[in-house]
Design a protein around this motif. Structure first.
Motif, PDB file in Angstrom:
ATOM      1  N   VAL A   1      16.635   9.358   1.129  1.00  0.00           N
ATOM      2  CA  VAL A   1      17.508   9.584   2.290  1.00  0.00           C
ATOM      3  C   VAL A   1      17.509   8.379   3.225  1.00  0.00           C
ATOM      4  O   VAL A   1      17.941   8.477   4.374  1.00  0.00           O
ATOM      5  CB  VAL A   1      17.076  10.848   3.055  1.00  0.00           C
ATOM      6  N   SER A   2      17.023   7.230   2.753  1.00  0.00           N
ATOM      7  CA  SER A   2      16.939   6.068   3.629  1.00  0.00           C
ATOM      8  C   SER A   2      18.314   5.573   4.078  1.00  0.00           C
ATOM      9  O   SER A   2      18.474   5.056   5.196  1.00  0.00           O
ATOM     10  CB  SER A   2      16.182   4.938   2.920  1.00  0.00           C
ATOM     11  N   LYS A   3      19.328   5.727   3.232  1.00  0.00           N
ATOM     12  CA  LYS A   3      20.674   5.286   3.623  1.00  0.00           C
ATOM     13  C   LYS A   3      21.241   6.150   4.734  1.00  0.00           C
ATOM     14  O   LYS A   3      22.006   5.666   5.577  1.00  0.00           O
ATOM     15  CB  LYS A   3      21.604   5.312   2.408  1.00  0.00           C
ATOM     16  N   ASP A   4      20.857   7.413   4.752  1.00  0.00           N
ATOM     17  CA  ASP A   4      21.354   8.312   5.789  1.00  0.00           C
ATOM     18  C   ASP A   4      20.558   8.193   7.090  1.00  0.00           C
ATOM     19  O   ASP A   4      21.127   8.309   8.180  1.00  0.00           O
ATOM     20  CB  ASP A   4      21.302   9.763   5.299  1.00  0.00           C
ATOM     21  N   THR A   5      19.264   7.972   6.988  1.00  0.00           N
ATOM     22  CA  THR A   5      18.441   7.899   8.195  1.00  0.00           C
ATOM     23  C   THR A   5      18.428   6.509   8.813  1.00  0.00           C
ATOM     24  O   THR A   5      18.217   6.363  10.019  1.00  0.00           O
ATOM     25  CB  THR A   5      17.001   8.317   7.866  1.00  0.00           C
ATOM     26  N   GLY A   6      18.632   5.488   8.012  1.00  0.00           N
ATOM     27  CA  GLY A   6      18.578   4.123   8.531  1.00  0.00           C
ATOM     28  C   GLY A   6      17.171   3.580   8.676  1.00  0.00           C
ATOM     29  O   GLY A   6      16.982   2.478   9.204  1.00  0.00           O
ATOM     30  N   VAL A   7      16.183   4.324   8.234  1.00  0.00           N
ATOM     31  CA  VAL A   7      14.799   3.865   8.294  1.00  0.00           C
ATOM     32  C   VAL A   7      14.216   3.891   6.891  1.00  0.00           C
ATOM     33  O   VAL A   7      14.715   4.582   5.997  1.00  0.00           O
ATOM     34  CB  VAL A   7      13.949   4.734   9.246  1.00  0.00           C
ATOM     35  N   LYS A   8      13.124   3.160   6.731  1.00  0.00           N
ATOM     36  CA  LYS A   8      12.491   3.068   5.427  1.00  0.00           C
ATOM     37  C   LYS A   8      10.988   3.235   5.589  1.00  0.00           C
ATOM     38  O   LYS A   8      10.384   2.660   6.500  1.00  0.00           O
ATOM     39  CB  LYS A   8      12.804   1.722   4.776  1.00  0.00           C
ATOM     40  N   LEU A   9      10.409   4.020   4.723  1.00  0.00           N
ATOM     41  CA  LEU A   9       8.959   4.242   4.736  1.00  0.00           C
ATOM     42  C   LEU A   9       8.342   3.395   3.631  1.00  0.00           C
ATOM     43  O   LEU A   9       8.710   3.507   2.468  1.00  0.00           O
ATOM     44  CB  LEU A   9       8.636   5.719   4.518  1.00  0.00           C
ATOM     45  N   ILE A  10       7.406   2.546   4.027  1.00  0.00           N
ATOM     46  CA  ILE A  10       6.752   1.662   3.068  1.00  0.00           C
ATOM     47  C   ILE A  10       5.254   1.949   3.060  1.00  0.00           C
ATOM     48  O   ILE A  10       4.684   2.386   4.068  1.00  0.00           O
ATOM     49  CB  ILE A  10       7.002   0.171   3.405  1.00  0.00           C
ATOM     50  N   LYS A  11       4.652   1.704   1.922  1.00  0.00           N
ATOM     51  CA  LYS A  11       3.210   1.879   1.811  1.00  0.00           C
ATOM     52  C   LYS A  11       2.519   0.669   2.415  1.00  0.00           C
ATOM     53  O   LYS A  11       2.688  -0.459   1.952  1.00  0.00           O
ATOM     54  CB  LYS A  11       2.812   2.067   0.344  1.00  0.00           C
ATOM     55  N   PHE A  12       1.721   0.906   3.449  1.00  0.00           N
ATOM     56  CA  PHE A  12       1.116  -0.179   4.201  1.00  0.00           C
ATOM     57  C   PHE A  12      -0.262  -0.555   3.665  1.00  0.00           C
ATOM     58  O   PHE A  12      -0.621  -1.735   3.639  1.00  0.00           O
ATOM     59  CB  PHE A  12       1.016   0.216   5.676  1.00  0.00           C
ATOM     60  N   SER A  13      -1.053   0.430   3.260  1.00  0.00           N
ATOM     61  CA  SER A  13      -2.404   0.157   2.771  1.00  0.00           C
ATOM     62  C   SER A  13      -2.756   1.133   1.672  1.00  0.00           C
ATOM     63  O   SER A  13      -2.415   2.310   1.733  1.00  0.00           O
ATOM     64  CB  SER A  13      -3.428   0.264   3.918  1.00  0.00           C
ATOM     65  N   HIS A  14      -3.459   0.627   0.659  1.00  0.00           N
ATOM     66  CA  HIS A  14      -3.858   1.417  -0.493  1.00  0.00           C
ATOM     67  C   HIS A  14      -5.246   1.991  -0.253  1.00  0.00           C
ATOM     68  O   HIS A  14      -6.143   1.300   0.242  1.00  0.00           O
ATOM     69  CB  HIS A  14      -3.851   0.542  -1.752  1.00  0.00           C
ATOM     70  N   ALA A  15      -5.441   3.271  -0.587  1.00  0.00           N
ATOM     71  CA  ALA A  15      -6.750   3.900  -0.432  1.00  0.00           C
ATOM     72  C   ALA A  15      -7.693   3.437  -1.533  1.00  0.00           C
ATOM     73  O   ALA A  15      -7.312   3.341  -2.698  1.00  0.00           O
ATOM     74  CB  ALA A  15      -6.620   5.419  -0.449  1.00  0.00           C
ATOM     75  N   VAL A  16      -8.932   3.165  -1.161  1.00  0.00           N
ATOM     76  CA  VAL A  16      -9.959   2.745  -2.116  1.00  0.00           C
ATOM     77  C   VAL A  16     -11.097   3.758  -2.078  1.00  0.00           C
ATOM     78  O   VAL A  16     -11.321   4.428  -1.055  1.00  0.00           O
ATOM     79  CB  VAL A  16     -10.488   1.340  -1.775  1.00  0.00           C
ATOM     80  N   PRO A  17     -11.846   3.894  -3.161  1.00  0.00           N
ATOM     81  CA  PRO A  17     -12.968   4.845  -3.160  1.00  0.00           C
ATOM     82  C   PRO A  17     -13.993   4.479  -2.090  1.00  0.00           C
ATOM     83  O   PRO A  17     -14.423   3.328  -1.991  1.00  0.00           O
ATOM     84  CB  PRO A  17     -13.549   4.709  -4.570  1.00  0.00           C
ATOM     85  N   PRO A  18     -14.388   5.421  -1.256  1.00  0.00           N
ATOM     86  CA  PRO A  18     -15.359   5.116  -0.196  1.00  0.00           C
ATOM     87  C   PRO A  18     -16.756   4.905  -0.768  1.00  0.00           C
ATOM     88  O   PRO A  18     -17.102   5.410  -1.839  1.00  0.00           O
ATOM     89  CB  PRO A  18     -15.294   6.348   0.703  1.00  0.00           C
ATOM     90  N   VAL A  19     -17.568   4.185  -0.023  1.00  0.00           N
ATOM     91  CA  VAL A  19     -18.947   3.927  -0.441  1.00  0.00           C
ATOM     92  C   VAL A  19     -19.869   5.059  -0.013  1.00  0.00           C
ATOM     93  O   VAL A  19     -20.687   5.536  -0.803  1.00  0.00           O
ATOM     94  CB  VAL A  19     -19.427   2.579   0.140  1.00  0.00           C
ATOM     95  N   ASP A  20     -19.746   5.485   1.222  1.00  0.00           N
ATOM     96  CA  ASP A  20     -20.620   6.528   1.768  1.00  0.00           C
ATOM     97  C   ASP A  20     -19.845   7.825   1.945  1.00  0.00           C
ATOM     98  O   ASP A  20     -18.643   7.806   2.241  1.00  0.00           O
ATOM     99  CB  ASP A  20     -21.199   6.094   3.114  1.00  0.00           C
ATOM    100  N   PRO A  21     -20.498   8.958   1.800  1.00  0.00           N
ATOM    101  CA  PRO A  21     -19.812  10.243   2.021  1.00  0.00           C
ATOM    102  C   PRO A  21     -19.490  10.447   3.490  1.00  0.00           C
ATOM    103  O   PRO A  21     -20.190   9.967   4.386  1.00  0.00           O
ATOM    104  CB  PRO A  21     -20.820  11.271   1.507  1.00  0.00           C
ATOM    105  N   ALA A  22     -18.426  11.178   3.734  1.00  0.00           N
ATOM    106  CA  ALA A  22     -18.031  11.478   5.110  1.00  0.00           C
ATOM    107  C   ALA A  22     -18.817  12.644   5.684  1.00  0.00           C
ATOM    108  O   ALA A  22     -19.056  12.704   6.892  1.00  0.00           O
ATOM    109  CB  ALA A  22     -16.538  11.788   5.170  1.00  0.00           C
ATOM    110  N   SER A  23     -19.228  13.573   4.844  1.00  0.00           N
ATOM    111  CA  SER A  23     -20.015  14.721   5.276  1.00  0.00           C
ATOM    112  C   SER A  23     -20.745  15.278   4.059  1.00  0.00           C
ATOM    113  O   SER A  23     -20.307  15.081   2.915  1.00  0.00           O
ATOM    114  CB  SER A  23     -19.103  15.789   5.887  1.00  0.00           C
TER     115      SER A  23
END
Length: 222
Positions: free
Chosen positions: A147-169
């Motif tokens: 729907v980018s032609k209709d909205t006039g905006v574009k969503l791009i991938k800015f950063s790729h997720a990588v496997p974390p080193v330490d657990p979050a919880s």
């Protein structure tokens, strides 16, 4: 100097002093609650299964004839669509999980000051957490491109997720601190609601008269 048993028996019973019994402090529920809560929080942090979190980022960019402020509004909309059934259905193949399970392992956040979308995947496996975040972000980017032609905006991938080193919880120090705080709160509530000496309905204890007191009074009357 230590008295002999004969000397102790010669002392009248009413003048003997008993060793004071141990009196438990009235505020004992507070430290007991803190210690018990800290032990429970520490045990949870040591025994619970660790969970990893990986985050990927996407950004909304406005076209030439579109007001840049409109990118903020579209970022909010795409952030809500990131966890919708349509997006998760598209991402379940790459994520390797059904939609019902995937919904509990992904969350999205947006900022009111930046057209940035963060997608976080959580899992007991660090690689799977990164795969979930990347799959959902890719699904949102592909959906917005239709729907980018209709909205006039574009969503791009800015950063790729990588496997974390330490657990979050769970975090053992954090779990211990939270458990100690909760235990202290419970102990404080116990101190507030329990009955106290001197309240209405409590009969005071009157010490019994010493032996020989009645005889002495009768002698004085005579």
């Amino acid at each position: 100097m230590t008295e002999s048993p004969e000397q102790q028996s010669a002392v009248p019973g009413r003048w003997r002093r008993r060793r004071p019994a141990f009196v438990r402090p009235s505020w004992w529920p507070l430290p007991a609650g803190v210690l018990l809560g800290a032990a429970c929080g520490f045990s949870y942090g040591m025994l619970a299964q660790p969970e990893y979190a990986a985050t990927s980022y996407a950004m909304v960019t406005a076209g030439k004839d579109v007001d840049p402020a409109a990118a903020l509004g579209y970022a909010q909309s795409y952030g809500r669509l990131a966890t919708s059934d349509a997006t998760l259905t598209y991402a379940k193949g790459a994520a390797g999980e059904p939609v019902r399970e995937l919904r509990t392992h992904v969350r999205s956040e947006t900022s009111p000051d930046s057209p940035m979308i963060t997608v976080t995947g959580t899992s007991a496996d660090r690689d799977r957490a990164a795969d979930i975040a990347n799959a959902v972000t890719e699904a949102v980017v592909v959906s917005s491109g239709h729907v980018s032609k209709d909205t006039g905006v574009k969503l791009i991938k800015f950063s790729h997720a990588v496997p974390p080193v330490d657990p979050a919880s769970p975090s053992t120090p954090l779990g211990t601190a939270v458990g100690a705080g909760a235990g202290g709160l419970v102990g404080g509530l116990v101190l507030l609601v329990r009955p106290r000496p001197g309240r209405r309905g409590v009969t005071p204890q009157v010490p019994a008269p010493a032996q020989g007191g009645a005889a002495d009074e009768r002698e004085l009357v005579r």
